[in-house]
Design a protein around this motif. Structure first.
Motif, PDB file in Angstrom:
ATOM      1  N   PHE A   1       0.862  -1.177   0.000  1.00 37.64           N
ATOM      2  CA  PHE A   1       0.000   0.000   0.000  1.00 37.64           C
ATOM      3  C   PHE A   1       0.897   1.225   0.000  1.00 37.64           C
ATOM      4  CE2 PHE A   1      -2.666  -3.223   2.095  1.00 37.64           C
ATOM      5  CZ  PHE A   1      -3.814  -3.131   1.312  1.00 37.64           C
ATOM      6  N   LEU A   2       0.894   1.969  -1.092  1.00 32.27           N
ATOM      7  CA  LEU A   2       1.822   3.086  -1.232  1.00 32.27           C
ATOM      8  C   LEU A   2       1.259   4.420  -0.801  1.00 32.27           C
ATOM      9  CD1 LEU A   2       3.449   2.079  -4.621  1.00 32.27           C
ATOM     10  CD2 LEU A   2       4.331   1.767  -2.317  1.00 32.27           C
ATOM     11  N   GLU A   3      -0.044   4.533  -0.598  1.00 34.79           N
ATOM     12  CA  GLU A   3      -0.633   5.812  -0.203  1.00 34.79           C
ATOM     13  C   GLU A   3      -0.714   5.938   1.315  1.00 34.79           C
ATOM     14  OE1 GLU A   3      -4.287   5.316  -2.371  1.00 34.79           O
ATOM     15  OE2 GLU A   3      -3.562   6.587  -3.990  1.00 34.79           O
ATOM     16  N   LEU A   4      -0.166   4.983   2.025  1.00 35.38           N
ATOM     17  CA  LEU A   4      -0.231   5.005   3.480  1.00 35.38           C
ATOM     18  C   LEU A   4       1.015   5.646   4.071  1.00 35.38           C
ATOM     19  CD1 LEU A   4      -1.720   1.464   4.201  1.00 35.38           C
ATOM     20  CD2 LEU A   4      -2.913   3.654   3.999  1.00 35.38           C
ATOM     21  N   ASN A   5       0.892   6.104   5.287  1.00 39.74           N
ATOM     22  CA  ASN A   5       1.936   6.827   5.982  1.00 39.74           C
ATOM     23  C   ASN A   5       2.893   5.878   6.709  1.00 39.74           C
ATOM     24  OD1 ASN A   5       3.245   9.101   6.839  1.00 39.74           O
ATOM     25  ND2 ASN A   5       1.882   9.473   8.558  1.00 39.74           N
ATOM     26  N   GLY A   6       3.136   4.713   6.135  1.00 38.94           N
ATOM     27  CA  GLY A   6       4.026   3.734   6.736  1.00 38.94           C
ATOM     28  C   GLY A   6       3.969   2.440   5.952  1.00 38.94           C
ATOM     29  N   GLY A   7       4.706   1.474   6.395  1.00 40.68           N
ATOM     30  CA  GLY A   7       4.789   0.210   5.678  1.00 40.68           C
ATOM     31  C   GLY A   7       3.624  -0.716   5.976  1.00 40.68           C
ATOM     32  N   ALA A   8       2.970  -1.140   4.935  1.00 45.75           N
ATOM     33  CA  ALA A   8       1.898  -2.137   5.066  1.00 45.75           C
ATOM     34  C   ALA A   8       1.965  -2.996   3.816  1.00 45.75           C
ATOM     35  CB  ALA A   8       0.534  -1.473   5.210  1.00 45.75           C
ATOM     36  N   ASP A   9       2.739  -4.074   3.891  1.00 51.35           N
ATOM     37  CA  ASP A   9       2.868  -4.944   2.730  1.00 51.35           C
ATOM     38  C   ASP A   9       2.346  -6.335   3.070  1.00 51.35           C
ATOM     39  OD1 ASP A   9       4.958  -5.623   4.393  1.00 51.35           O
ATOM     40  OD2 ASP A   9       6.452  -5.719   2.828  1.00 51.35           O
TER      41      ASP A   9
ATOM     42  N   ARG B   1      -6.944 -11.539   0.650  1.00 54.30           N
ATOM     43  CA  ARG B   1      -7.088 -11.919   2.055  1.00 54.30           C
ATOM     44  C   ARG B   1      -5.973 -11.307   2.901  1.00 54.30           C
ATOM     45  NH1 ARG B   1      -6.441 -16.993   1.385  1.00 54.30           N
ATOM     46  NH2 ARG B   1      -4.257 -16.971   1.941  1.00 54.30           N
ATOM     47  N   GLU B   2      -4.734 -11.501   2.477  1.00 49.32           N
ATOM     48  CA  GLU B   2      -3.591 -11.004   3.240  1.00 49.32           C
ATOM     49  C   GLU B   2      -3.534  -9.477   3.242  1.00 49.32           C
ATOM     50  OE1 GLU B   2      -1.623 -12.860   5.167  1.00 49.32           O
ATOM     51  OE2 GLU B   2      -2.868 -14.570   4.578  1.00 49.32           O
ATOM     52  N   GLY B   3      -3.956  -8.880   2.128  1.00 47.84           N
ATOM     53  CA  GLY B   3      -3.993  -7.414   2.051  1.00 47.84           C
ATOM     54  C   GLY B   3      -4.966  -6.827   3.054  1.00 47.84           C
ATOM     55  N   LYS B   4      -6.155  -7.433   3.174  1.00 47.96           N
ATOM     56  CA  LYS B   4      -7.144  -6.970   4.156  1.00 47.96           C
ATOM     57  C   LYS B   4      -6.581  -7.057   5.570  1.00 47.96           C
ATOM     58  CE  LYS B   4     -11.566  -7.864   1.912  1.00 47.96           C
ATOM     59  NZ  LYS B   4     -12.357  -6.698   2.305  1.00 47.96           N
ATOM     60  N   ILE B   5      -5.903  -8.156   5.867  1.00 52.83           N
ATOM     61  CA  ILE B   5      -5.324  -8.339   7.205  1.00 52.83           C
ATOM     62  C   ILE B   5      -4.247  -7.287   7.466  1.00 52.83           C
ATOM     63  CG2 ILE B   5      -3.924  -9.884   8.650  1.00 52.83           C
ATOM     64  CD1 ILE B   5      -5.416 -12.240   7.192  1.00 52.83           C
ATOM     65  N   SER B   6      -3.323  -7.123   6.523  1.00 54.08           N
ATOM     66  CA  SER B   6      -2.227  -6.172   6.676  1.00 54.08           C
ATOM     67  C   SER B   6      -2.761  -4.747   6.830  1.00 54.08           C
ATOM     68  CB  SER B   6      -1.285  -6.251   5.477  1.00 54.08           C
ATOM     69  OG  SER B   6      -0.259  -5.300   5.566  1.00 54.08           O
ATOM     70  N   LEU B   7      -3.741  -4.402   6.006  1.00 60.21           N
ATOM     71  CA  LEU B   7      -4.324  -3.065   6.060  1.00 60.21           C
ATOM     72  C   LEU B   7      -4.992  -2.827   7.416  1.00 60.21           C
ATOM     73  CD1 LEU B   7      -5.076  -0.414   4.670  1.00 60.21           C
ATOM     74  CD2 LEU B   7      -7.093  -1.572   3.747  1.00 60.21           C
ATOM     75  N   GLN B   8      -5.754  -3.792   7.896  1.00 59.19           N
ATOM     76  CA  GLN B   8      -6.446  -3.620   9.169  1.00 59.19           C
ATOM     77  C   GLN B   8      -5.471  -3.477  10.332  1.00 59.19           C
ATOM     78  OE1 GLN B   8      -9.888  -3.108   9.293  1.00 59.19           O
ATOM     79  NE2 GLN B   8      -9.109  -2.248  11.199  1.00 59.19           N
TER      80      GLN B   8
ATOM     81  N   ALA C   1      -3.176   0.123  14.273  1.00 63.42           N
ATOM     82  CA  ALA C   1      -1.983   0.686  14.914  1.00 63.42           C
ATOM     83  C   ALA C   1      -1.994   2.211  14.809  1.00 63.42           C
ATOM     84  CB  ALA C   1      -0.713   0.109  14.295  1.00 63.42           C
ATOM     85  N   CYS C   2      -2.398   2.741  13.654  1.00 60.28           N
ATOM     86  CA  CYS C   2      -2.477   4.193  13.480  1.00 60.28           C
ATOM     87  C   CYS C   2      -3.501   4.796  14.435  1.00 60.28           C
ATOM     88  CB  CYS C   2      -2.834   4.552  12.038  1.00 60.28           C
ATOM     89  SG  CYS C   2      -1.476   4.303  10.880  1.00 60.28           S
ATOM     90  N   ALA C   3      -4.669   4.158  14.536  1.00 62.48           N
ATOM     91  CA  ALA C   3      -5.720   4.652  15.433  1.00 62.48           C
ATOM     92  C   ALA C   3      -5.237   4.623  16.886  1.00 62.48           C
ATOM     93  CB  ALA C   3      -6.986   3.817  15.266  1.00 62.48           C
ATOM     94  N   GLU C   4      -4.574   3.555  17.260  1.00 59.69           N
ATOM     95  CA  GLU C   4      -4.070   3.410  18.626  1.00 59.69           C
ATOM     96  C   GLU C   4      -3.032   4.479  18.959  1.00 59.69           C
ATOM     97  OE1 GLU C   4      -1.398   0.083  20.782  1.00 59.69           O
ATOM     98  OE2 GLU C   4      -3.270  -0.671  19.916  1.00 59.69           O
ATOM     99  N   ASP C   5      -2.187   4.813  17.961  1.00 51.78           N
ATOM    100  CA  ASP C   5      -1.111   5.787  18.182  1.00 51.78           C
ATOM    101  C   ASP C   5      -1.518   7.216  17.837  1.00 51.78           C
ATOM    102  OD1 ASP C   5       0.455   3.647  18.917  1.00 51.78           O
ATOM    103  OD2 ASP C   5       1.484   3.499  16.980  1.00 51.78           O
ATOM    104  N   GLY C   6      -2.747   7.409  17.320  1.00 55.19           N
ATOM    105  CA  GLY C   6      -3.196   8.749  16.943  1.00 55.19           C
ATOM    106  C   GLY C   6      -2.482   9.304  15.725  1.00 55.19           C
ATOM    107  N   VAL C   7      -2.142   8.423  14.802  1.00 55.77           N
ATOM    108  CA  VAL C   7      -1.394   8.804  13.594  1.00 55.77           C
ATOM    109  C   VAL C   7      -2.330   8.769  12.392  1.00 55.77           C
ATOM    110  CG1 VAL C   7       0.480   8.074  12.049  1.00 55.77           C
ATOM    111  CG2 VAL C   7       0.763   7.891  14.519  1.00 55.77           C
ATOM    112  N   GLU C   8      -2.214   9.769  11.524  1.00 54.91           N
ATOM    113  CA  GLU C   8      -2.986   9.796  10.279  1.00 54.91           C
ATOM    114  C   GLU C   8      -2.463   8.676   9.378  1.00 54.91           C
ATOM    115  OE1 GLU C   8      -5.284  10.233   7.155  1.00 54.91           O
ATOM    116  OE2 GLU C   8      -5.640  11.351   9.000  1.00 54.91           O
ATOM    117  N   PRO C   9      -3.325   7.756   8.934  1.00 58.65           N
ATOM    118  CA  PRO C   9      -2.842   6.621   8.150  1.00 58.65           C
ATOM    119  C   PRO C   9      -2.447   6.959   6.711  1.00 58.65           C
ATOM    120  CG  PRO C   9      -5.204   6.461   8.465  1.00 58.65           C
ATOM    121  CD  PRO C   9      -4.728   7.634   9.276  1.00 58.65           C
ATOM    122  N   ARG C  10      -3.018   8.012   6.136  1.00 59.30           N
ATOM    123  CA  ARG C  10      -2.713   8.344   4.737  1.00 59.30           C
ATOM    124  C   ARG C  10      -1.577   9.349   4.650  1.00 59.30           C
ATOM    125  NH1 ARG C  10      -6.245   6.795   0.684  1.00 59.30           N
ATOM    126  NH2 ARG C  10      -8.211   5.955   1.418  1.00 59.30           N
TER     127      ARG C  10
END
Length: 113
Positions: free
Chosen positions: A29-37, A48-55, A60-69
């Motif tokens: 996912f290249l539009e995200l503010n961090g690594g999610a592969d 299937r794996e993409g949905k898991i990785s994205l979630q 983690a972003c929500a927990e840390d208060g970080v903008e995901p995009r």
């Protein structure tokens, strides 16, 4: 947008490549503010794996208060061969546009085609 080698999962675009060393497809996912592969051997597995990785990433972003995009300023530097710079400047002038306007149009056509 050109959909070759891309996949959309829950509204997020990922670029898909093949890793011959491990004989698996890799999504990133290249539009995200961090690594999610994610990795899988087939399309269904990538989904299937993409949905898991994205979630996991979004949680983690929500927990840390970080903008995901990622945010994009609209500015970037581009280095090209001087002959390409000259040809682009001539093409822009011939079409009655600034080099910036012309380059934006060319990039839009290439990226969103």
């Amino acid at each position: 947008m050109n959909t070759q080698n891309t996949m959309t999962i829950d509204g997020h675009r990922a670029v898909i490549t093949f890793d011959p060393e491990i004989q698996m497809f890799r999504g990133e996912f290249l539009e995200l503010n961090g690594g999610a592969d994610f990795y899988a051997k087939d399309v269904r597995g990538l989904q299937r794996e993409g949905k898991i990785s994205l979630q996991v990433f979004l949680d983690a972003c929500a927990e840390d208060g970080v903008e995901p995009r990622k945010s994009f300023s609209g500015k970037f530097s581009l280095r090209v061969d001087p002959s390409i710079h000259q040809a682009a400047a001539i093409a822009a002038a011939a079409s009655g546009k600034s080099l910036n306007q012309w380059a934006e149009e060319v990039l839009r056509q290439a990226a969103l085609a």
